[in-house]
Scaffold this motif. Structure first.
Motif, PDB file in Angstrom:
ATOM      1  N   ARG A   1       2.597   4.532   0.106  1.00 51.59           N
ATOM      2  CA  ARG A   1       1.714   3.362  -0.099  1.00 51.59           C
ATOM      3  C   ARG A   1       1.900   2.781  -1.490  1.00 51.59           C
ATOM      4  O   ARG A   1       1.953   1.570  -1.678  1.00 51.59           O
ATOM      5  N   LYS A   2       1.993   3.695  -2.465  1.00 47.61           N
ATOM      6  CA  LYS A   2       2.172   3.237  -3.838  1.00 47.61           C
ATOM      7  C   LYS A   2       3.545   2.561  -4.005  1.00 47.61           C
ATOM      8  O   LYS A   2       3.675   1.519  -4.670  1.00 47.61           O
ATOM      9  N   ALA A   3       4.545   3.155  -3.333  1.00 44.87           N
ATOM     10  CA  ALA A   3       5.892   2.580  -3.397  1.00 44.87           C
ATOM     11  C   ALA A   3       5.864   1.173  -2.804  1.00 44.87           C
ATOM     12  O   ALA A   3       6.440   0.232  -3.366  1.00 44.87           O
ATOM     13  N   ALA A   4       5.160   1.026  -1.665  1.00 45.61           N
ATOM     14  CA  ALA A   4       5.090  -0.274  -0.994  1.00 45.61           C
ATOM     15  C   ALA A   4       4.430  -1.317  -1.890  1.00 45.61           C
ATOM     16  O   ALA A   4       4.922  -2.456  -1.998  1.00 45.61           O
ATOM     17  N   SER A   5       3.350  -0.920  -2.562  1.00 49.63           N
ATOM     18  CA  SER A   5       2.661  -1.924  -3.389  1.00 49.63           C
ATOM     19  C   SER A   5       3.519  -2.318  -4.586  1.00 49.63           C
ATOM     20  O   SER A   5       3.532  -3.470  -5.007  1.00 49.63           O
ATOM     21  N   LEU A   6       4.264  -1.346  -5.113  1.00 47.75           N
ATOM     22  CA  LEU A   6       5.171  -1.628  -6.236  1.00 47.75           C
ATOM     23  C   LEU A   6       6.250  -2.637  -5.810  1.00 47.75           C
ATOM     24  O   LEU A   6       6.515  -3.624  -6.502  1.00 47.75           O
ATOM     25  N   LEU A   7       6.837  -2.393  -4.624  1.00 44.24           N
ATOM     26  CA  LEU A   7       7.923  -3.258  -4.139  1.00 44.24           C
ATOM     27  C   LEU A   7       7.400  -4.662  -3.828  1.00 44.24           C
ATOM     28  O   LEU A   7       8.035  -5.660  -4.165  1.00 44.24           O
ATOM     29  N   LYS A   8       6.244  -4.699  -3.194  1.00 40.37           N
ATOM     30  CA  LYS A   8       5.696  -5.996  -2.786  1.00 40.37           C
ATOM     31  C   LYS A   8       5.367  -6.856  -4.016  1.00 40.37           C
ATOM     32  O   LYS A   8       5.650  -8.055  -4.039  1.00 40.37           O
ATOM     33  N   SER A   9       4.770  -6.220  -5.026  1.00 40.87           N
ATOM     34  CA  SER A   9       4.375  -7.031  -6.193  1.00 40.87           C
ATOM     35  C   SER A   9       5.619  -7.521  -6.940  1.00 40.87           C
ATOM     36  O   SER A   9       5.609  -8.609  -7.509  1.00 40.87           O
ATOM     37  N   ALA A  10       6.688  -6.734  -6.944  1.00 43.70           N
ATOM     38  CA  ALA A  10       7.931  -7.192  -7.591  1.00 43.70           C
ATOM     39  C   ALA A  10       8.581  -8.303  -6.764  1.00 43.70           C
ATOM     40  O   ALA A  10       9.113  -9.270  -7.309  1.00 43.70           O
ATOM     41  N   PHE A  11       8.535  -8.163  -5.417  1.00 43.58           N
ATOM     42  CA  PHE A  11       9.162  -9.140  -4.516  1.00 43.58           C
ATOM     43  C   PHE A  11       8.507 -10.523  -4.635  1.00 43.58           C
ATOM     44  O   PHE A  11       9.158 -11.554  -4.455  1.00 43.58           O
ATOM     45  N   LYS A  12       7.224 -10.507  -4.996  1.00 40.87           N
ATOM     46  CA  LYS A  12       6.466 -11.750  -5.139  1.00 40.87           C
ATOM     47  C   LYS A  12       7.152 -12.697  -6.129  1.00 40.87           C
ATOM     48  O   LYS A  12       7.243 -13.897  -5.900  1.00 40.87           O
ATOM     49  N   THR A  13       7.647 -12.136  -7.255  1.00 38.69           N
ATOM     50  CA  THR A  13       8.254 -12.991  -8.281  1.00 38.69           C
ATOM     51  C   THR A  13       9.779 -12.987  -8.229  1.00 38.69           C
ATOM     52  O   THR A  13      10.414 -13.911  -8.712  1.00 38.69           O
ATOM     53  N   HIS A  14      10.369 -11.956  -7.633  1.00 34.78           N
ATOM     54  CA  HIS A  14      11.833 -11.883  -7.630  1.00 34.78           C
ATOM     55  C   HIS A  14      12.281 -11.204  -6.332  1.00 34.78           C
ATOM     56  O   HIS A  14      12.325  -9.982  -6.229  1.00 34.78           O
ATOM     57  N   ALA A  15      12.633 -12.069  -5.344  1.00 33.05           N
ATOM     58  CA  ALA A  15      12.988 -11.543  -4.023  1.00 33.05           C
ATOM     59  C   ALA A  15      14.418 -10.998  -4.038  1.00 33.05           C
ATOM     60  O   ALA A  15      15.347 -11.673  -3.640  1.00 33.05           O
ATOM     61  N   HIS A  16      14.552  -9.782  -4.505  1.00 37.33           N
ATOM     62  CA  HIS A  16      15.887  -9.195  -4.661  1.00 37.33           C
ATOM     63  C   HIS A  16      16.248  -8.334  -3.442  1.00 37.33           C
ATOM     64  O   HIS A  16      15.398  -7.599  -2.927  1.00 37.33           O
ATOM     65  N   PRO A  17      17.511  -8.421  -2.969  1.00 38.25           N
ATOM     66  CA  PRO A  17      17.919  -7.620  -1.805  1.00 38.25           C
ATOM     67  C   PRO A  17      17.686  -6.111  -1.986  1.00 38.25           C
ATOM     68  O   PRO A  17      17.440  -5.395  -1.009  1.00 38.25           O
ATOM     69  N   LEU A  18      17.753  -5.650  -3.247  1.00 37.96           N
ATOM     70  CA  LEU A  18      17.536  -4.225  -3.508  1.00 37.96           C
ATOM     71  C   LEU A  18      16.106  -3.812  -3.144  1.00 37.96           C
ATOM     72  O   LEU A  18      15.875  -2.727  -2.591  1.00 37.96           O
ATOM     73  N   LEU A  19      15.157  -4.724  -3.411  1.00 40.04           N
ATOM     74  CA  LEU A  19      13.758  -4.439  -3.074  1.00 40.04           C
ATOM     75  C   LEU A  19      13.600  -4.380  -1.558  1.00 40.04           C
ATOM     76  O   LEU A  19      12.874  -3.538  -1.022  1.00 40.04           O
ATOM     77  N   ILE A  20      14.326  -5.286  -0.855  1.00 37.75           N
ATOM     78  CA  ILE A  20      14.271  -5.304   0.624  1.00 37.75           C
ATOM     79  C   ILE A  20      14.833  -3.999   1.180  1.00 37.75           C
ATOM     80  O   ILE A  20      14.251  -3.382   2.074  1.00 37.75           O
ATOM     81  N   ALA A  21      15.952  -3.575   0.597  1.00 34.30           N
ATOM     82  CA  ALA A  21      16.589  -2.336   1.077  1.00 34.30           C
ATOM     83  C   ALA A  21      15.635  -1.152   0.907  1.00 34.30           C
ATOM     84  O   ALA A  21      15.501  -0.314   1.811  1.00 34.30           O
ATOM     85  N   LYS A  22      14.975  -1.081  -0.252  1.00 37.26           N
ATOM     86  CA  LYS A  22      14.034   0.035  -0.491  1.00 37.26           C
ATOM     87  C   LYS A  22      12.809  -0.080   0.417  1.00 37.26           C
ATOM     88  O   LYS A  22      12.261   0.919   0.879  1.00 37.26           O
ATOM     89  N   TRP A  23      12.408  -1.319   0.685  1.00 38.28           N
ATOM     90  CA  TRP A  23      11.266  -1.567   1.571  1.00 38.28           C
ATOM     91  C   TRP A  23      11.563  -1.029   2.970  1.00 38.28           C
ATOM     92  O   TRP A  23      10.719  -0.416   3.606  1.00 38.28           O
ATOM     93  N   LEU A  24      12.791  -1.253   3.420  1.00 36.64           N
ATOM     94  CA  LEU A  24      13.167  -0.806   4.766  1.00 36.64           C
ATOM     95  C   LEU A  24      13.224   0.720   4.856  1.00 36.64           C
ATOM     96  O   LEU A  24      12.969   1.286   5.921  1.00 36.64           O
ATOM     97  N   THR A  25      13.556   1.383   3.737  1.00 37.12           N
ATOM     98  CA  THR A  25      13.602   2.858   3.801  1.00 37.12           C
ATOM     99  C   THR A  25      12.202   3.448   4.012  1.00 37.12           C
ATOM    100  O   THR A  25      12.083   4.602   4.429  1.00 37.12           O
TER     101      THR A  25
END
Ligand SMILES: [Zn+2]
Length: 426
Positions: A279-303
């Motif tokens: 859950r904490k990982a998800a919130s970290l990724l989502k808040s970063a994705f808000k300002t910078h939609a990077h493919p690396l964040l998407i890849a980690k989100w899918l894991t």
């Protein structure tokens, strides 16, 4: 006035003495080796005074004669020094105007006249620099390190020469010595920071970064970026040493230093997931994705949803893309997931949006795949692939600001040129 008074007193005393003697006449007889002299006391005293005067004149004469060579040598030395400093000053002017031949000639002259490589080092090094003689230049810089006043320039020069020769280890050692002498030189602190980071010397790098910021050599934005990189470096080292808890701390510190720094967010999220904190990982990724939609964040989100169905994957990505609905990266990821779930319409709609935003080769290839998978239309698929060759824009990548190398994956040091912290996502 004081002199005049002394003169009056002495004259008075001499007159009084002469009168005193004249009032007391007396005779003196000297007999010596069969020789006899009869005289009066005043005459004897006058003769003695004359003898003393003659002796003092003689001593002065002897001193004058024997001291002459020393004085002559001192005068010669002074003249050589004057000429030496004139050559030094003219030589520096010649070096400043770029006249290599004249600078070298005057450097040799100043060297010969002053006999002190530490003093003439600056000119000699300038002359050697202009003539492009690195070997001689290194010798000059080494001589300069021996004198306190020129030691900084000597070590800085040796560091620059080592960089030029590709010897980063020597460069780092020499730059560190120069930085110890003067931590305020802006170019040197940035060079030393780069060299420490390349060597993975994170503690030293952080110390230099802090001092460079304090002395104004590093802007606040540069300091933030560098600090995030240094902390990520520490996290990677802890990972390599098998200490995931410590690695997570460093990765989170790196992310806190610069919340836009995608590699740190990705690593922190990865480590949180592995420690059961999805859950904490998800919130970290989502808040970063808000300002910078990077493919690396998407890849980690899918894991975070590993092993789930293709349809759940689409739902998971829709959840993330809500944080940044207009990003082309989000559309491409959703199109890929929709294709896997055979949701052709959804895939098509996301690809059409991506096509207007950033028509990369991947977008065209996915469009071709939709034609093939949904309608078995090879002609349409071929059309998209042809367009990929002519109409596509370059895929975003990590690009090295030093050598221009493109890399799909992030690295602290450029895989091509080794420069630290120069990769930017563009
Ligand atoms: Zn590079």
């Amino acid at each position: 006035m004081r002199r005049f008074l002394a003169f009056l007193v002495l004259t008075g005393l001499a007159v009084a003495g002469a009168v005193w003697l004249a009032d007391r006449p007396g005779e003196v007889t000297i007999r010596w080796q069969g020789w006899r002299a009869d005289t009066s006391v005043p005459v004897l005293l006058a003769v003695l005074a004359l003898l003393l005067l003659a002796l003092s004149v003689l001593i002065r004469l002897i001193r004058l004669v024997f001291g002459a060579p020393k004085r002559w040598l001192a005068a010669l030395r002074l003249s050589r020094q004057r000429k030496g400093y004139a050559a030094l000053s003219d030589g520096l002017a010649a070096a400043a105007s770029g006249d290599a031949a004249r600078a070298a000639k005057l450097a040799r002259k100043a060297d010969k006249l002053l006999h002190d490589p530490a003093i003439t080092g600056l000119l000699s090094s300038q002359a050697a620099r202009l003539s492009g003689d690195d070997h001689q230049l290194a010798e000059r810089f080494r001589a300069m390190t021996e004198r306190k006043e020129t030691a900084f320039l000597g070590h800085q020069g040796l560091a620059e020469l080592a960089v030029k020769a590709g010897d980063r280890t020597t460069a780092r050692a020499e730059a560190a010595k120069a930085f110890d002498i003067s931590p305020t030189a802006p170019d040197l602190s940035v060079l030393l920071l780069d060299l420490h980071m390349e060597a993975g010397a994170w503690a030293e790098a952080e110390q230099v970064a802090r001092l460079a910021r304090r002395h104004g050599s590093l802007s606040e934005a540069d300091f933030t970026r560098r600090r995030a990189l240094i902390l990520l470096g520490r996290a990677e080292d802890s990972m390599a040493a098998g200490d995931e808890a410590q690695a997570l701390d460093w990765a989170q510190d790196s992310r806190d230093a610069d919340p836009q720094f995608t590699p740190a967010v990705a690593l922190a999220a990865d480590l949180l997931r592995r420690r059961g904190k999805g859950r904490k990982a998800a919130s970290l990724l989502k808040s970063a994705f808000k300002t910078h939609a990077h493919p690396l964040l998407i890849a980690k989100w899918l894991t975070l949803g590993e092993g789930e169905s293709a349809l759940d994957r689409v739902k998971r990505l829709q959840d993330l893309s809500q944080a940044n609905p207009a990003s082309p990266e989000g559309h491409v990821a959703l199109a890929e997931a929709a294709l896997a779930a055979q949701l052709w319409g959804l895939a098509r709609s996301h690809l059409e949006k991506a096509l207007t935003q950033r028509p990369t080769r991947t977008v065209f290839q996915l469009l071709a795949q939709v034609e093939r998978d949904e309608r078995k239309d090879e002609t349409a698929a071929h059309g998209w692939l042809m367009k990929a060759g002519t109409d596509s824009v370059p895929e975003p990548a990590w690009v090295c600001g030093g050598c221009g190398h493109h890399s799909p994956d992030f690295a602290l040091c450029c895989p091509a040129c080794g420069a630290a912290g120069r990769l930017e996502w563009t």
